[in-house]
Design a protein around this motif. Structure first.
Motif, PDB file in Angstrom:
ATOM      1  N   UNK A 147       0.833  -1.209   0.000  1.00 31.83           N
ATOM      2  CA  UNK A 147       0.000   0.000   0.000  1.00 31.83           C
ATOM      3  C   UNK A 147       0.863   1.254   0.000  1.00 31.83           C
ATOM      4  N   UNK A 148       1.922   1.256   0.825  1.00 29.98           N
ATOM      5  CA  UNK A 148       2.812   2.418   0.867  1.00 29.98           C
ATOM      6  C   UNK A 148       3.536   2.584  -0.466  1.00 29.98           C
ATOM      7  N   UNK A 149       3.910   1.461  -1.080  1.00 33.69           N
ATOM      8  CA  UNK A 149       4.556   1.534  -2.385  1.00 33.69           C
ATOM      9  C   UNK A 149       3.647   2.140  -3.437  1.00 33.69           C
ATOM     10  N   UNK A 150       2.377   1.711  -3.453  1.00 25.81           N
ATOM     11  CA  UNK A 150       1.421   2.295  -4.398  1.00 25.81           C
ATOM     12  C   UNK A 150       1.195   3.768  -4.105  1.00 25.81           C
ATOM     13  N   UNK A 151       1.078   4.101  -2.828  1.00 25.99           N
ATOM     14  CA  UNK A 151       0.846   5.497  -2.425  1.00 25.99           C
ATOM     15  C   UNK A 151       2.012   6.391  -2.861  1.00 25.99           C
ATOM     16  N   UNK A 152       3.235   5.952  -2.585  1.00 22.92           N
ATOM     17  CA  UNK A 152       4.382   6.790  -2.937  1.00 22.92           C
ATOM     18  C   UNK A 152       4.580   6.846  -4.449  1.00 22.92           C
ATOM     19  N   UNK A 153       4.301   5.737  -5.156  1.00 23.06           N
ATOM     20  CA  UNK A 153       4.443   5.751  -6.609  1.00 23.06           C
ATOM     21  C   UNK A 153       3.432   6.653  -7.284  1.00 23.06           C
ATOM     22  N   UNK A 154       2.167   6.540  -6.873  1.00 27.30           N
ATOM     23  CA  UNK A 154       1.133   7.396  -7.466  1.00 27.30           C
ATOM     24  C   UNK A 154       1.355   8.855  -7.090  1.00 27.30           C
ATOM     25  N   UNK A 155       1.792   9.093  -5.848  1.00 28.86           N
ATOM     26  CA  UNK A 155       2.117  10.460  -5.460  1.00 28.86           C
ATOM     27  C   UNK A 155       3.287  11.003  -6.254  1.00 28.86           C
ATOM     28  N   UNK A 156       4.248  10.125  -6.574  1.00 31.34           N
ATOM     29  CA  UNK A 156       5.384  10.547  -7.387  1.00 31.34           C
ATOM     30  C   UNK A 156       4.966  10.969  -8.784  1.00 31.34           C
ATOM     31  N   UNK A 157       4.009  10.248  -9.349  1.00 35.58           N
ATOM     32  CA  UNK A 157       3.487  10.634 -10.663  1.00 35.58           C
ATOM     33  C   UNK A 157       2.866  12.031 -10.585  1.00 35.58           C
ATOM     34  N   UNK A 158       2.100  12.269  -9.510  1.00 37.69           N
ATOM     35  CA  UNK A 158       1.495  13.586  -9.338  1.00 37.69           C
ATOM     36  C   UNK A 158       2.526  14.691  -9.233  1.00 37.69           C
ATOM     37  N   UNK A 159       3.600  14.433  -8.472  1.00 36.19           N
ATOM     38  CA  UNK A 159       4.660  15.435  -8.351  1.00 36.19           C
ATOM     39  C   UNK A 159       5.362  15.672  -9.683  1.00 36.19           C
ATOM     40  N   UNK A 160       5.510  14.598 -10.472  1.00 32.98           N
ATOM     41  CA  UNK A 160       6.211  14.729 -11.749  1.00 32.98           C
ATOM     42  C   UNK A 160       5.440  15.585 -12.749  1.00 32.98           C
TER      43      UNK A 160
END
Length: 502
Positions: A147-160
């Protein structure tokens, strides 16, 4: 506000269930609001200044009013969630952030905009630590890593995509939509959170909140920031603000030493490694904060880029972090943090010096892209090992506090850099209106940023001696925000990484 007594309940929501997906959506929406704000606002600064007839100091305060309240209160935000309910404080933060964003979007003048940005920062301090805490408090232990991996990955896409989105909004419907965009995101996030996210608390949270420490810390930062931004005048109020800020900073240290449960426990700095890595953090994120404040102005004011082109120009840096940060964390585990924390800042410094080639009519492929790629590789090299070293330097039970202090230190560094760098580079109040004047000041500012990074690398090489963090690798392995390291939480109960808050 009091928390009703209730027995602790172990989180048991599977990530693959419908409720688990709703929880993930809620946390991604909430964190994306803060991540987007940290990247899109800088792109809009030139247009904001021209539209509101503002000088450079107002642009500095547009960034710093938000950072000031966010850095001053982010540790309190996490503690409020643990005590009174993580969902409750998270929802309060989302609503507060949305109201602040609305006020920014309709601000009729610069003063209102700066005040609204400070309100936004309060909301950010409530929702930012709560986003990850909701996963820790709701998702069952065996699914939490995924869950944390998905959260940080999707958040990373948003930041990008943030700078690209910000540029498109500025060139299209206008800079006000950079802020107004948060309102529909909040309107979606809040009902989902209330309907699908269970409430959770830390049953061990007790004692009084460190209100005195929070107020003193925020007031000291405010006075020092004012003194740096207005230092050109050398008037009595500026001198008084500087002296007052230093006195309040000293009072903050004394209060934290005497309190039974301080917001920033001095004992945690008994770890030489923790102290050293936070010094590295101050140098690195001061340079990054100053760089990202100035670079979008340089691209638009001097090189003639549109807001969209300036925002899109930054994509390589965040894309490299999105793609390679997890591998960097694995490398840091194998070879230890000393080399990554030395090489990473030096690569970033080289990238900033390469930006000296960016002037009038700069070619993106020849001048801008190489600098940003080198910078991106530097960030990839250093961010994950830095966070892992912070967590490895303290007892696992203090991982959340250590991460919060490190995150706040980075934001304070960025805050002071945005205030000080125009002064150090001789940038006048109207510099962003003149391509020649701004270009000259930018050329003086980049060596300052590179020097701070070199100092951070020297501190890392001289002080970091621990072996690879091993089991204390960060949860947020995909991280793209450049304003602060990822905010980590203590690990799940029974796991090798530490204990959970529940």
């Amino acid at each position: 506000m009091t928390a009703p007594p209730e027995p602790p309940v172990a989180p048991a929501v599977p990530i693959a269930s419908a409720q688990g997906r709703w929880i993930l959506l809620t946390t991604v929406l909430g964190s994306s609001m803060a991540l987007l704000d940290s990247t899109v606002v800088n792109v809009a600064l030139p247009r904001i200044g021209l539209d509101l007839g503002a000088d450079l100091a107002v642009l500095q305060w547009t960034v710093n009013a938000y950072l000031l309240t966010l850095a001053g209160l982010i540790l309190v935000g996490g503690a409020l969630g643990d005590r009174f309910g993580r969902r409750r404080i998270f929802v309060l933060g989302v609503v507060w952030f949305a109201v602040g964003s609305l006020l920014c979007g309709i601000a009729p003048n610069a003063g209102t905009l700066v005040a609204a940005r400070a309100l936004q920062g309060i909301g950010g301090a409530l929702l930012t630590p709560g986003s990850l805490a909701l996963i820790q408090g709701s998702i069952r232990a065996e699914d939490r890593g995924r869950a944390v991996g998905l959260w940080s990955g999707l958040g990373g896409v948003g930041a990008a995509v943030g700078p690209f989105l910000g540029g498109w909004l500025v060139d299209g419907p206008g800079w006000r939509w950079v802020f107004l965009l948060n309102v529909p995101l909040a309107a979606l996030c809040v009902p989902v959170a209330l309907r699908h996210v269970p409430e959770s608390r830390d049953p061990h949270a007790q004692g009084r909140f460190d209100i005195a420490g929070s107020v003193l810390g925020a007031a000291a930062l405010a006075l020092l920031t004012y003194a740096l931004i207005e230092a050109r005048s050398a008037a009595a109020p500026v001198i008084g603000a500087a002296v007052g800020g230093l006195l309040l900073a000293g009072a903050f240290v004394q209060v934290e030493r005497r309190r039974a449960e301080p917001m920033m426990p001095p004992a945690i700095f008994s770890s030489r490694l923790f102290t050293a890595v936070n010094v590295v953090t101050l140098f690195v994120y001061a340079a990054l904060g100053g760089f990202f404040f100035l670079v979008v102005l340089q691209l638009q004011v001097v090189s003639g880029y549109s807001a969209l082109a300036a925002g899109a120009a930054l994509l390589p840096t965040t894309a490299l972090m999105l793609l390679l940060s997890a591998r960097s964390g694995e490398l840091g585990e194998r070879i230890g943090p000393r080399i990554p924390l030395t090489v990473g800042p030096l690569l970033c410094a080289a990238g900033m010096l390469l930006m000296l080639r960016v002037g009038p009519e700069a070619s993106y492929v020849r001048d801008v892209l190489p600098a940003l790629v080198v910078m991106g590789l530097g960030l990839v090299t250093l961010v994950a090992p830095l966070t892992a070293t912070v967590l490895a330097s303290v007892d696992p039970g203090r991982a959340g506090v250590a991460s919060g202090i490190n995150n706040a230190a980075a934001r304070v560094a960025g805050l002071l850099a945005v205030a000080a760098l125009p002064l150090l580079s001789g940038m006048g109040p109207e510099a962003y209106r003149s391509a020649a004047e701004f270009d000259a000041a930018f050329g003086r500012a980049m060596p300052w940023c590179a020097g701070a990074l070199a100092a951070g690398a020297a501190v890392a090489w001289a002080t970091v001696r621990s072996p690879a963090p091993g089991a204390c690798h960060p949860q947020c392995q995909t991280h793209c925000a450049v304003t602060a390291p990822p905010l980590e939480r203590p690990r799940a109960a029974g796991s090798p990484e530490g204990r959970d808050l529940d």
